[in-house]
Design a protein around this motif. Structure first.
Motif, PDB file in Angstrom:
ATOM      1  N   GLY A 195      -4.507  -4.610  -6.960  1.00 15.10           N
ATOM      2  CA  GLY A 195      -4.819  -3.186  -7.062  1.00 15.10           C
ATOM      3  C   GLY A 195      -6.175  -2.828  -6.485  1.00 15.10           C
ATOM      4  O   GLY A 195      -6.736  -3.523  -5.638  1.00 15.10           O
ATOM      5  N   TYR A 250      -6.567   0.355 -10.756  1.00 17.81           N
ATOM      6  CA  TYR A 250      -5.243   0.906 -10.469  1.00 17.81           C
ATOM      7  C   TYR A 250      -4.394  -0.190  -9.811  1.00 17.81           C
ATOM      8  O   TYR A 250      -4.615  -0.532  -8.647  1.00 17.81           O
ATOM      9  CB  TYR A 250      -5.355   2.112  -9.528  1.00 17.81           C
ATOM     10  CG  TYR A 250      -5.884   3.353 -10.195  1.00 17.81           C
ATOM     11  CD1 TYR A 250      -5.021   4.261 -10.810  1.00 17.81           C
ATOM     12  CD2 TYR A 250      -7.253   3.624 -10.220  1.00 17.81           C
ATOM     13  CE1 TYR A 250      -5.495   5.402 -11.433  1.00 17.81           C
ATOM     14  CE2 TYR A 250      -7.744   4.763 -10.839  1.00 17.81           C
ATOM     15  CZ  TYR A 250      -6.862   5.656 -11.446  1.00 17.81           C
ATOM     16  OH  TYR A 250      -7.348   6.771 -12.072  1.00 17.81           O
ATOM     17  N   PRO A 251      -3.408  -0.775 -10.530  1.00 17.42           N
ATOM     18  CA  PRO A 251      -2.553  -1.784  -9.916  1.00 17.42           C
ATOM     19  C   PRO A 251      -1.639  -1.190  -8.849  1.00 17.42           C
ATOM     20  O   PRO A 251      -1.155  -1.889  -7.964  1.00 17.42           O
ATOM     21  CB  PRO A 251      -1.724  -2.316 -11.095  1.00 17.42           C
ATOM     22  CG  PRO A 251      -1.726  -1.200 -12.080  1.00 17.42           C
ATOM     23  CD  PRO A 251      -3.052  -0.512 -11.926  1.00 17.42           C
ATOM     24  N   LYS A 284      -0.231   0.528  -0.130  1.00 14.04           N
ATOM     25  CA  LYS A 284      -0.699  -0.124  -1.358  1.00 14.04           C
ATOM     26  C   LYS A 284       0.428  -0.777  -2.143  1.00 14.04           C
ATOM     27  O   LYS A 284       0.200  -1.755  -2.863  1.00 14.04           O
ATOM     28  CB  LYS A 284      -1.434   0.888  -2.232  1.00 14.04           C
ATOM     29  CG  LYS A 284      -2.726   1.396  -1.621  1.00 14.04           C
ATOM     30  CD  LYS A 284      -3.384   2.464  -2.505  1.00 14.04           C
ATOM     31  CE  LYS A 284      -4.658   2.995  -1.856  1.00 14.04           C
ATOM     32  NZ  LYS A 284      -5.306   4.057  -2.681  1.00 14.04           N
ATOM     33  N   SER A 304       0.577  -4.619  -3.341  1.00 14.31           N
ATOM     34  CA  SER A 304       0.806  -5.084  -4.717  1.00 14.31           C
ATOM     35  C   SER A 304       1.743  -6.290  -4.731  1.00 14.31           C
ATOM     36  O   SER A 304       1.511  -7.272  -5.436  1.00 14.31           O
ATOM     37  CB  SER A 304       1.397  -3.959  -5.569  1.00 14.31           C
ATOM     38  OG  SER A 304       0.491  -2.891  -5.698  1.00 14.31           O
TER      39      SER A 304
END
Length: 341
Positions: free
Chosen positions: A35, A56-57, A106, A110
């Motif tokens: 994250g 924030y993952p 993003k 992850s």
């Protein structure tokens, strides 16, 4: 279809050096922070104080990671150092993106960070498809007008992964704190070979060598099944250590050898049926990788051609007229293909 002109241009030397530094630092990190880099926050409870990393993952999802007691200075400083390294990497990846390096989103980050931290790439998992191609462009320091990162991630293994601890595929995907679920739509009545996020979210496919395209292959070490792909045994045999840029991360990963990708992409271009767009994409990617290898590395295509399966070599011959037109502005690789006759 006409010529494509120059298939690529190279980034400035200083930008390529920055990528090399980012990649070297990423390789030196035992475990990447998932994250966003996050911040350290202190929480009080049961008469004691504790440090947590707040981050924030995934987009719009906040989480906290336990660091240690407030009195544990070593744990605090170690996490502070890891956050600083993560912030530096995110800043450099953003700069590389502005220069034209290809960076996946993003959500892809992850998944890849989770796989990296679980040592799945060390165990033999390989990033495939469009993600592998754009990552090779980054490795070569090249910019093209070709495909951008897609909403699909293809992973493959040539043989059972040599995992230190069991890692179920679906559970690994869900460890990202994203709502991945089995995607039966890709397999019909067969066991699922993909996971997917809701709606138009990311789909992650698991692939493996097999003679019949679309058949399912058991992957017991992952508690899952893979989709069979002809000639993936050849393609996966020559995997190489490289990196994938995604989100604010540089994730060390395995990619298929670029030379083998050339012959496989040429073969793939003959298996697209009536989809002329995908067939042309395969051809352009093969031509671009060939140009980069011959012009930047001085590599000879003939050596890799001799080790390719006969069906892939035959496909290459059937595509030579179109390849010559694509490589009109790249005489050295064009001449290399001509020598295969």
């Amino acid at each position: 279809m006409g010529n494509h002109g120059i298939l690529y241009r190279l980034h400035e030397a200083a930008v390529r050096a920055l990528y090399a530094e980012v990649k070297a630092r990423a390789n030196s990190i035992a475990e990447l922070l998932p994250g966003s880099p996050g911040t350290l926050v202190k929480r009080a409870g049961t008469g004691h104080e504790y440090w947590y990393r707040s981050y924030y993952p995934a987009p719009r999802k906040r989480s906290e990671q336990f660091v240690g007691t407030a009195s544990n200075a070593a744990a605090f400083e170690a996490m502070q150092s890891r956050i600083a390294q993560s912030e530096w990497t995110a800043k450099q990846v953003a700069a590389l993106a502005k220069f034209g390096y290809q960076v996946a989103d993003k959500v892809v980050a992850s998944v890849l960070v989770e796989l990296r931290n679980r040592k799945m790439f060390d165990a033999g998992l390989v990033v495939m498809g469009a993600s592998a191609y754009i990552s090779w462009l980054n490795e070569f320091g090249a910019v093209t007008s070709g495909p951008k990162p897609q909403n699909q991630l293809e992973l493959a293994r040539r043989q059972p992964l040599k995992l230190e601890t069991p890692a179920a595929f679906l559970a690994t995907m869900q460890a990202t704190q994203l709502p991945f679920a089995a995607d039966p739509g890709t397999s019909g009545k067969k066991p699922p070979t993909s996971v997917k996020l809701p709606g138009a979210g990311l789909r992650v496919d698991l692939l493996a060598p097999g003679p019949l395209a679309g058949e399912t292959v058991a992957a017991p070490e992952l508690g899952w099944h893979a989709q069979a792909m002809p000639f993936y045994g050849y393609l996966l045999e020559g995997s190489r250590e490289a990196a994938v840029l995604a989100g604010g991360h540089c994730i060390p990963a395995q990619l298929p050898e670029a030379a083998r990708m050339i012959w496989y992409q040429l073969y793939s271009s003959t298996r697209r049926g009536r989809d002329a767009v995908l067939a042309e994409t395969d051809l352009v990617q093969a031509a671009t990788l060939a140009a980069l290898m011959v012009e930047q590395d001085g590599a000879l295509l003939r050596d890799s051609y001799r080790t390719a399966p006969r069906e892939l070599r035959n496909a290459a011959h059937s595509r030579l007229p179109r390849l010559e037109r694509l490589l009109a502005e790249h005489p050295r690789p064009r001449d290399e293909f001509r020598k295969l006759r």
